[in-house]
Write a protein that holds these residues in place. Structure first.
Motif, short mmCIF file in Angstrom:
data_model
loop_
_atom_site.label_atom_id
_atom_site.label_comp_id
_atom_site.label_asym_id
_atom_site.label_seq_id
_atom_site.Cartn_x
_atom_site.Cartn_y
_atom_site.Cartn_z
N GLU A 1 -8.84 -23.83 -45.26
CA GLU A 1 -9.23 -22.46 -45.57
C GLU A 1 -9.18 -21.53 -44.38
OE1 GLU A 1 -13.06 -22.62 -47.39
OE2 GLU A 1 -12.34 -23.72 -49.17
N ARG A 2 -9.02 -22.07 -43.20
CA ARG A 2 -8.94 -21.24 -42.00
C ARG A 2 -7.49 -21.01 -41.60
NH1 ARG A 2 -13.98 -20.67 -39.66
NH2 ARG A 2 -12.94 -19.73 -37.86
N ARG A 3 -7.29 -20.05 -40.71
CA ARG A 3 -5.96 -19.85 -40.14
C ARG A 3 -5.66 -20.94 -39.13
NH1 ARG A 3 -5.50 -15.25 -36.93
NH2 ARG A 3 -7.76 -15.21 -36.70
N PRO A 4 -4.43 -21.42 -39.07
CA PRO A 4 -4.09 -22.41 -38.05
C PRO A 4 -4.09 -21.77 -36.67
CG PRO A 4 -2.10 -21.69 -39.17
CD PRO A 4 -3.26 -21.08 -39.91
N SER A 5 -4.16 -22.58 -35.65
CA SER A 5 -4.06 -22.09 -34.28
C SER A 5 -2.92 -21.09 -34.13
CB SER A 5 -3.81 -23.27 -33.33
OG SER A 5 -3.44 -22.81 -32.05
N SER A 6 -3.13 -20.10 -33.29
CA SER A 6 -2.08 -19.10 -33.06
C SER A 6 -0.82 -19.73 -32.46
CB SER A 6 -2.59 -18.00 -32.12
OG SER A 6 -2.96 -18.55 -30.87
N GLU A 7 -0.94 -20.95 -31.94
CA GLU A 7 0.22 -21.64 -31.36
C GLU A 7 0.87 -22.61 -32.34
OE1 GLU A 7 1.56 -20.61 -28.89
OE2 GLU A 7 0.10 -19.88 -27.43
N TRP A 8 0.68 -22.40 -33.65
CA TRP A 8 1.28 -23.31 -34.61
C TRP A 8 2.79 -23.37 -34.46
CZ3 TRP A 8 5.01 -21.82 -37.97
CH2 TRP A 8 5.11 -20.46 -38.30
N ARG A 9 3.43 -22.27 -34.06
CA ARG A 9 4.89 -22.28 -33.89
C ARG A 9 5.30 -23.23 -32.78
NH1 ARG A 9 3.28 -17.19 -34.91
NH2 ARG A 9 4.28 -16.05 -36.64
N LEU A 10 4.51 -23.29 -31.72
CA LEU A 10 4.78 -24.21 -30.62
C LEU A 10 4.82 -25.65 -31.14
CD1 LEU A 10 4.87 -24.81 -27.48
CD2 LEU A 10 2.38 -24.92 -27.61
N HIS A 11 3.83 -26.01 -31.92
CA HIS A 11 3.77 -27.36 -32.47
C HIS A 11 4.91 -27.60 -33.45
CE1 HIS A 11 -0.39 -28.37 -30.97
NE2 HIS A 11 -0.32 -27.06 -30.74
N ALA A 12 5.17 -26.63 -34.31
CA ALA A 12 6.21 -26.80 -35.34
C ALA A 12 7.59 -27.01 -34.70
CB ALA A 12 6.24 -25.58 -36.25
N GLU A 13 7.90 -26.23 -33.69
CA GLU A 13 9.21 -26.35 -33.05
C GLU A 13 9.36 -27.69 -32.34
OE1 GLU A 13 12.05 -24.43 -33.02
OE2 GLU A 13 11.03 -23.42 -34.68
N ILE A 14 8.30 -28.15 -31.71
CA ILE A 14 8.37 -29.44 -31.02
C ILE A 14 8.55 -30.57 -32.03
CG2 ILE A 14 7.11 -31.10 -29.61
CD1 ILE A 14 5.83 -28.64 -28.19
N TYR A 15 7.77 -30.55 -33.10
CA TYR A 15 7.92 -31.61 -34.12
C TYR A 15 9.31 -31.59 -34.74
CZ TYR A 15 2.91 -32.70 -34.04
OH TYR A 15 1.65 -33.10 -33.67
N ALA A 16 9.87 -30.40 -34.95
CA ALA A 16 11.20 -30.31 -35.54
C ALA A 16 12.27 -30.85 -34.59
CB ALA A 16 11.51 -28.86 -35.91
N ALA A 17 12.09 -30.59 -33.29
CA ALA A 17 13.09 -30.99 -32.30
C ALA A 17 12.95 -32.44 -31.86
CB ALA A 17 13.00 -30.08 -31.07
N ARG A 18 11.74 -33.00 -32.00
CA ARG A 18 11.45 -34.32 -31.43
C ARG A 18 10.85 -35.23 -32.50
NH1 ARG A 18 10.88 -33.79 -25.73
NH2 ARG A 18 10.41 -36.03 -25.76
N PRO A 19 11.68 -35.88 -33.29
CA PRO A 19 11.16 -36.70 -34.40
C PRO A 19 10.28 -37.87 -33.95
CG PRO A 19 13.53 -37.00 -34.13
CD PRO A 19 13.15 -35.83 -33.29
N GLU A 20 10.39 -38.28 -32.71
CA GLU A 20 9.57 -39.41 -32.23
C GLU A 20 8.12 -38.98 -31.92
OE1 GLU A 20 10.78 -37.58 -28.29
OE2 GLU A 20 11.51 -37.64 -30.35
N VAL A 21 7.91 -37.70 -31.77
CA VAL A 21 6.58 -37.20 -31.40
C VAL A 21 5.65 -37.22 -32.61
CG1 VAL A 21 5.31 -35.16 -30.61
CG2 VAL A 21 7.45 -35.80 -29.50
N GLN A 22 4.48 -37.79 -32.41
CA GLN A 22 3.48 -37.88 -33.49
C GLN A 22 2.23 -37.06 -33.20
OE1 GLN A 22 4.07 -39.52 -36.45
NE2 GLN A 22 6.14 -39.71 -35.60
N ALA A 23 2.08 -36.58 -31.97
CA ALA A 23 0.89 -35.81 -31.62
C ALA A 23 1.20 -34.89 -30.44
CB ALA A 23 -0.27 -36.73 -31.27
#
Length: 210
Positions: A64-86
């Motif tokens: 129900e809350r807004r995600p961190s303002s840095e959600w794009r940072l996390h999204a781009e890293i997860y998209a670029a690095r499939p081995e990353v889990q956290a």
């Protein structure tokens, strides 16, 4: 995934002074997206209900809350690095100070290899919360598991949340040692590429790169 793991990680890093004034953020990969700490909520008040599930395109899937303002940072890293889990993003003081000089960490100590190479880079500067920052971080993280964000902080990646937290802590430790050397007027003697290759081989043997 246990929501408590994200909460406990965020609170530990906050208690260390690595995430002051609600800064920084922590996430774990979740299906085709990720679960992340929310925007603007003190970590002491963080509960499982406050965490936000986000798709890689930014669609909020749960919470129900807004995600961190840095959600794009996390999204781009997860998209670029499939081995990353956290991902752990901190504003730890000594590493952040170094980032404000837009300097990375050279191989002055063998523990630099924990980040996946022979240095820890500092990204190009971009405004916080922007796509430009996310893209700059992905570039700085190429072949690495950690980088500094110019005038901003630290990003550390892991195949587990514990590994990402451990690496974020080590980047801060290394930054402190490096700044102490520079502050004493000493020039660090850098390890050679061959010496760093040998260090990486030793870490492989100890299973330290997981």
């Amino acid at each position: 995934m246990q929501p408590d793991a994200l909460i406990e990680t965020a609170r530990r890093l906050d208690a260390l002074g690595f995430m002051p004034s609600k800064s920084g953020n922590v996430s774990q990969r979740l299906g085709g997206g990720f679960r992340i700490t929310p925007s603007g909520l003190p970590y002491a008040a963080l509960t499982g209900d406050a965490l936000v599930d986000v798709a890689l395109d930014g669609t909020v899937l749960a919470g129900e809350r807004r995600p961190s303002s840095e959600w794009r940072l996390h999204a781009e890293i997860y998209a670029a690095r499939p081995e990353v889990q956290a991902i752990v993003h901190t504003h730890s003081p000594r590493a952040t100070a170094l980032s404000c000089a837009r300097r990375g960490l050279p191989p002055f100590h063998y523990m630099i290899a924990l980040a996946g190479g022979d240095d820890i880079r500092c990204s190009a500067y971009a405004t916080f919360g922007t796509q430009a920052l996310a893209e700059a971080a992905v570039v700085a993280l190429a072949g690495r598991r950690a980088c500094l964000l110019a005038n901003h902080g630290v990003v550390a990646l892991g195949t587990t949340l514990a590994a990402a937290e451990t690496l974020a802590r080590e980047v801060e430790n290394l930054a402190a040692e490096y700044l102490d050397l520079l502050g004493a007027g000493l020039a660090p003697v850098l390890l050679t590429p061959g010496e760093m290759v040998a260090v990486t081989a030793q870490f492989d043997g100890y299973g330290r790169l997981t």
